[in-house]
Design a protein around this motif. Sequence first.
Motif, PDB file in Angstrom:
ATOM      1  N   LYS A  46       0.899  -1.156  -0.069  1.00 41.20           N
ATOM      2  CA  LYS A  46       0.025  -0.057   0.034  1.00 41.20           C
ATOM      3  C   LYS A  46       0.813   1.354  -0.120  1.00 41.20           C
ATOM      4  O   LYS A  46       0.427   2.333  -0.562  1.00 41.20           O
ATOM      5  CB  LYS A  46      -1.057   0.101   1.251  1.00 41.20           C
ATOM      6  N   TYR A  47       1.979   1.284   0.813  1.00 45.54           N
ATOM      7  CA  TYR A  47       2.779   2.258   0.789  1.00 45.54           C
ATOM      8  C   TYR A  47       3.987   2.319   0.093  1.00 45.54           C
ATOM      9  O   TYR A  47       4.789   3.380   0.031  1.00 45.54           O
ATOM     10  CB  TYR A  47       3.073   2.642   2.275  1.00 45.54           C
ATOM     11  N   GLY A  48       4.243   1.400  -0.747  1.00 45.65           N
ATOM     12  CA  GLY A  48       5.441   1.142  -1.543  1.00 45.65           C
ATOM     13  C   GLY A  48       6.983   1.695  -0.692  1.00 45.65           C
ATOM     14  O   GLY A  48       7.737   2.119  -1.224  1.00 45.65           O
ATOM     15  N   ILE A  49       6.868   0.744   0.523  1.00 47.85           N
ATOM     16  CA  ILE A  49       7.945   0.980   1.203  1.00 47.85           C
ATOM     17  C   ILE A  49       8.693  -0.317   1.257  1.00 47.85           C
ATOM     18  O   ILE A  49       8.416  -1.123   0.989  1.00 47.85           O
ATOM     19  CB  ILE A  49       7.891   1.502   2.575  1.00 47.85           C
ATOM     20  N   SER A  50      10.002  -0.370   1.858  1.00 50.72           N
ATOM     21  CA  SER A  50      10.857  -1.443   1.920  1.00 50.72           C
ATOM     22  C   SER A  50      10.463  -2.174   3.102  1.00 50.72           C
ATOM     23  O   SER A  50       9.587  -1.958   3.872  1.00 50.72           O
ATOM     24  CB  SER A  50      12.392  -1.091   2.288  1.00 50.72           C
ATOM     25  N   LYS A  51      10.813  -3.654   2.962  1.00 47.80           N
ATOM     26  CA  LYS A  51      10.638  -4.618   4.267  1.00 47.80           C
ATOM     27  C   LYS A  51      10.973  -4.072   5.381  1.00 47.80           C
ATOM     28  O   LYS A  51      10.355  -4.083   6.438  1.00 47.80           O
ATOM     29  CB  LYS A  51      10.922  -5.863   3.905  1.00 47.80           C
ATOM     30  N   GLU A  52      12.119  -3.367   5.411  1.00 49.28           N
ATOM     31  CA  GLU A  52      12.858  -2.956   6.739  1.00 49.28           C
ATOM     32  C   GLU A  52      12.092  -1.860   7.044  1.00 49.28           C
ATOM     33  O   GLU A  52      11.732  -1.654   8.528  1.00 49.28           O
ATOM     34  CB  GLU A  52      14.365  -2.676   6.401  1.00 49.28           C
ATOM     35  N   GLU A  53      11.372  -1.005   6.505  1.00 48.06           N
ATOM     36  CA  GLU A  53      10.791   0.228   6.876  1.00 48.06           C
ATOM     37  C   GLU A  53       9.145  -0.086   7.336  1.00 48.06           C
ATOM     38  O   GLU A  53       8.967   0.519   8.442  1.00 48.06           O
ATOM     39  CB  GLU A  53      10.575   1.449   5.777  1.00 48.06           C
ATOM     40  N   ALA A  54       8.877  -1.296   6.759  1.00 48.03           N
ATOM     41  CA  ALA A  54       7.495  -1.660   7.276  1.00 48.03           C
ATOM     42  C   ALA A  54       7.605  -2.260   8.691  1.00 48.03           C
ATOM     43  O   ALA A  54       6.771  -2.010   9.411  1.00 48.03           O
ATOM     44  CB  ALA A  54       7.044  -2.551   6.020  1.00 48.03           C
ATOM     45  N   GLU A  55       8.829  -3.063   8.723  1.00 50.90           N
ATOM     46  CA  GLU A  55       9.102  -3.795  10.043  1.00 50.90           C
ATOM     47  C   GLU A  55       9.347  -2.461  11.100  1.00 50.90           C
ATOM     48  O   GLU A  55       8.617  -2.713  12.315  1.00 50.90           O
ATOM     49  CB  GLU A  55      10.096  -4.774   9.812  1.00 50.90           C
ATOM     50  N   LYS A  56       9.965  -1.414  10.720  1.00 52.07           N
ATOM     51  CA  LYS A  56      10.326  -0.598  11.822  1.00 52.07           C
ATOM     52  C   LYS A  56       8.985   0.130  12.091  1.00 52.07           C
ATOM     53  O   LYS A  56       8.626   0.293  13.284  1.00 52.07           O
ATOM     54  CB  LYS A  56      11.265   0.538  10.920  1.00 52.07           C
ATOM     55  N   GLN A  57       7.999   0.361  11.199  1.00 52.29           N
ATOM     56  CA  GLN A  57       6.737   0.962  11.422  1.00 52.29           C
ATOM     57  C   GLN A  57       5.994   0.159  12.216  1.00 52.29           C
ATOM     58  O   GLN A  57       5.130   0.690  13.297  1.00 52.29           O
ATOM     59  CB  GLN A  57       6.140   1.630  10.258  1.00 52.29           C
ATOM     60  N   ALA A  58       5.938  -1.130  11.815  1.00 49.07           N
ATOM     61  CA  ALA A  58       4.996  -2.127  12.709  1.00 49.07           C
ATOM     62  C   ALA A  58       5.632  -2.092  14.258  1.00 49.07           C
ATOM     63  O   ALA A  58       4.935  -2.260  15.140  1.00 49.07           O
ATOM     64  CB  ALA A  58       5.105  -3.448  12.029  1.00 49.07           C
ATOM     65  N   ASP A  59       6.767  -2.249  14.101  1.00 48.94           N
ATOM     66  CA  ASP A  59       7.542  -2.088  15.764  1.00 48.94           C
ATOM     67  C   ASP A  59       7.044  -0.931  16.510  1.00 48.94           C
ATOM     68  O   ASP A  59       6.828  -0.940  17.797  1.00 48.94           O
ATOM     69  CB  ASP A  59       9.210  -2.336  15.655  1.00 48.94           C
ATOM     70  N   GLU A  60       7.274   0.285  15.675  1.00 50.78           N
ATOM     71  CA  GLU A  60       6.883   1.423  16.462  1.00 50.78           C
ATOM     72  C   GLU A  60       5.311   1.629  17.048  1.00 50.78           C
ATOM     73  O   GLU A  60       5.152   1.904  18.095  1.00 50.78           O
ATOM     74  CB  GLU A  60       7.330   2.792  15.510  1.00 50.78           C
ATOM     75  N   LEU A  61       4.648   1.087  16.060  1.00 49.26           N
ATOM     76  CA  LEU A  61       3.057   0.985  16.572  1.00 49.26           C
ATOM     77  C   LEU A  61       2.732   0.037  17.732  1.00 49.26           C
ATOM     78  O   LEU A  61       2.292   0.471  18.627  1.00 49.26           O
ATOM     79  CB  LEU A  61       2.103   0.672  15.365  1.00 49.26           C
ATOM     80  N   GLN A  62       3.535  -1.255  17.771  1.00 47.34           N
ATOM     81  CA  GLN A  62       3.589  -2.128  18.700  1.00 47.34           C
ATOM     82  C   GLN A  62       3.826  -1.491  20.058  1.00 47.34           C
ATOM     83  O   GLN A  62       3.142  -1.526  21.219  1.00 47.34           O
ATOM     84  CB  GLN A  62       4.669  -3.451  18.481  1.00 47.34           C
ATOM     85  N   LYS A  63       4.969  -0.682  20.159  1.00 43.56           N
ATOM     86  CA  LYS A  63       5.369  -0.179  21.454  1.00 43.56           C
ATOM     87  C   LYS A  63       4.133   1.138  21.890  1.00 43.56           C
ATOM     88  O   LYS A  63       4.018   1.074  23.001  1.00 43.56           O
ATOM     89  CB  LYS A  63       6.583   0.817  20.994  1.00 43.56           C
TER      90      LYS A  63
END
Length: 66
Positions: A46-63
């Motif tokens: 959906k956002y055209g981002i890298s896997k690493e960026e998607a993982e970073k964003q997911a981790d931030e929301l998890q926090k």
Amino acid sequence: MNWDQISGNWKQVKGKFKEHWGKLTDDDLAVIAGKRDQLIGKLQEKYGISKEEAEKQADELQKILK
């Protein structure tokens, strides 16, 4: 909140996911259903981002969900 808790409380937390990532549709959220790997894939799509960026964003929301 860890991913097992997110998955178990999916109905309660999916609204936060939709607020954070507005491009995710209700259908996307149904597919994700609290699964981190599904979320990462949808964010990349959906956002055209890298896997690493998607993982970073997911981790931030998890926090945030703690």
